[in-house]
Design a protein around this motif. Structure first.
Motif, mmCIF file in Angstrom:
data_model
loop_
_atom_site.group_PDB
_atom_site.id
_atom_site.type_symbol
_atom_site.label_atom_id
_atom_site.label_comp_id
_atom_site.label_asym_id
_atom_site.label_seq_id
_atom_site.Cartn_x
_atom_site.Cartn_y
_atom_site.Cartn_z
ATOM 1 N N GLU A 140 -37.498 82.971 3.010
ATOM 2 C CA GLU A 140 -36.595 82.177 3.832
ATOM 3 C C GLU A 140 -35.175 82.707 3.823
ATOM 4 N N GLY A 141 -34.826 83.454 2.796
ATOM 5 C CA GLY A 141 -33.439 83.853 2.650
ATOM 6 C C GLY A 141 -32.575 82.618 2.478
ATOM 7 N N THR A 142 -31.548 82.503 3.305
ATOM 8 C CA THR A 142 -30.704 81.305 3.304
ATOM 9 C C THR A 142 -30.889 80.494 4.580
ATOM 10 N N ALA A 143 -31.926 80.795 5.351
ATOM 11 C CA ALA A 143 -32.159 80.077 6.612
ATOM 12 C C ALA A 143 -32.448 78.596 6.374
ATOM 13 N N TRP A 144 -32.939 78.238 5.189
ATOM 14 C CA TRP A 144 -33.252 76.840 4.882
ATOM 15 C C TRP A 144 -32.019 75.950 4.953
#
Length: 230
Positions: A140-144
């Motif tokens: 997800e990376g920081t997309a959450w």
């Protein structure tokens, strides 16, 4: 004619499929075990050997070295064993400098206080640490952070770990201040793997309910006609 089983949504394949997998993603019980056993042995030897600090320190150090050697022989990752060995070395150094057996557990109390504070601060600044840790593992990376539901789940999960590390401090600190060395070693048993496993299980229950957040694709770079045709 029997119906074919429905395939799971693709996002579920990215999630940990069990509390054990969640536990491994967060460092695994092995690290807790490698860090906890020397502390328990320290208390046992200290109590049975007439409260002799030196013999208890050497027993704890030897235990840390043995756990590291076992990891090498089993060809497992030695990351957690190295961390446990370094931790034991620091604990032994502090106790040997002060001459107080209870100071063997002081680094553990401070470490748990630091972890609890880090998770709490991460929640307050809206970067819940569980999201930071698991976001990259799950792709997800920081997309959450752009997904309110997913961010809420990571915030709730981070509160769990504030509780885990906060509970350890709440139990350990009074015993440390009282100089209760044997009790400090005993409480390491329930505060170690059982508490860690409970935290991982509750985190898994939360995280598995909500789809992972897909990363936004990078915008393609557009080159103007003027740039390509001077």
């Amino acid at each position: 004619m029997s119906e074919e089983p429905k395939s799971r949504p693709s996002w579920q394949d990215q999630l940990p499929q069990s509390p054990q997998q969640m536990s491994e993603m967060m460092g695994g019980p092995r690290g807790v075990l490698d860090a906890g056993i020397p502390g328990i042995l320290f208390a046992i030897v200290y109590g049975l050997n007439g409260q002799d600090l030196d013999s208890a320190l050497w027993a704890a150090i030897g235990c840390g070295v043995l756990l590291f050697a076992v990891s090498l022989l089993q060809r497992r990752s030695v990351q957690h064993s190295i961390g446990g060995l370094v931790g034991v070395g620091i604990m032994a150094f502090v106790a040997s400098r002060t001459g107080r057996a209870e100071d063997f557990y002081l680094p553990s109390v401070l470490k748990n206080a630091a972890y609890a504070s880090a998770y709490l601060v991460s929640i307050l600044v809206r970067w819940p640490l569980i999201g930071v840790l698991l976001g990259f593992v799950l792709g997800e990376g920081t997309a959450w952070r752009q997904d309110p539901v997913r961010r809420k789940v990571y915030t709730q999960a981070s509160w769990i770990w504030v509780g885990v590390f906060g509970l350890r401090v709440a139990v350990q600190l009074p015993l440390y201040l009282a100089g209760a060395v044997t009790a400090l070693g005993i409480v390491n048993i329930p505060l170690g793997i059982p508490l860690f496993a409970a935290g991982a299980w509750l985190t898994w229950l939360l995280v598995k309910r909500v789809p992972t957040t897909k990363r936004e694709p990078a915008d393609p770079v557009h080159v103007s006609d003027d740039a390509t045709h001077p």
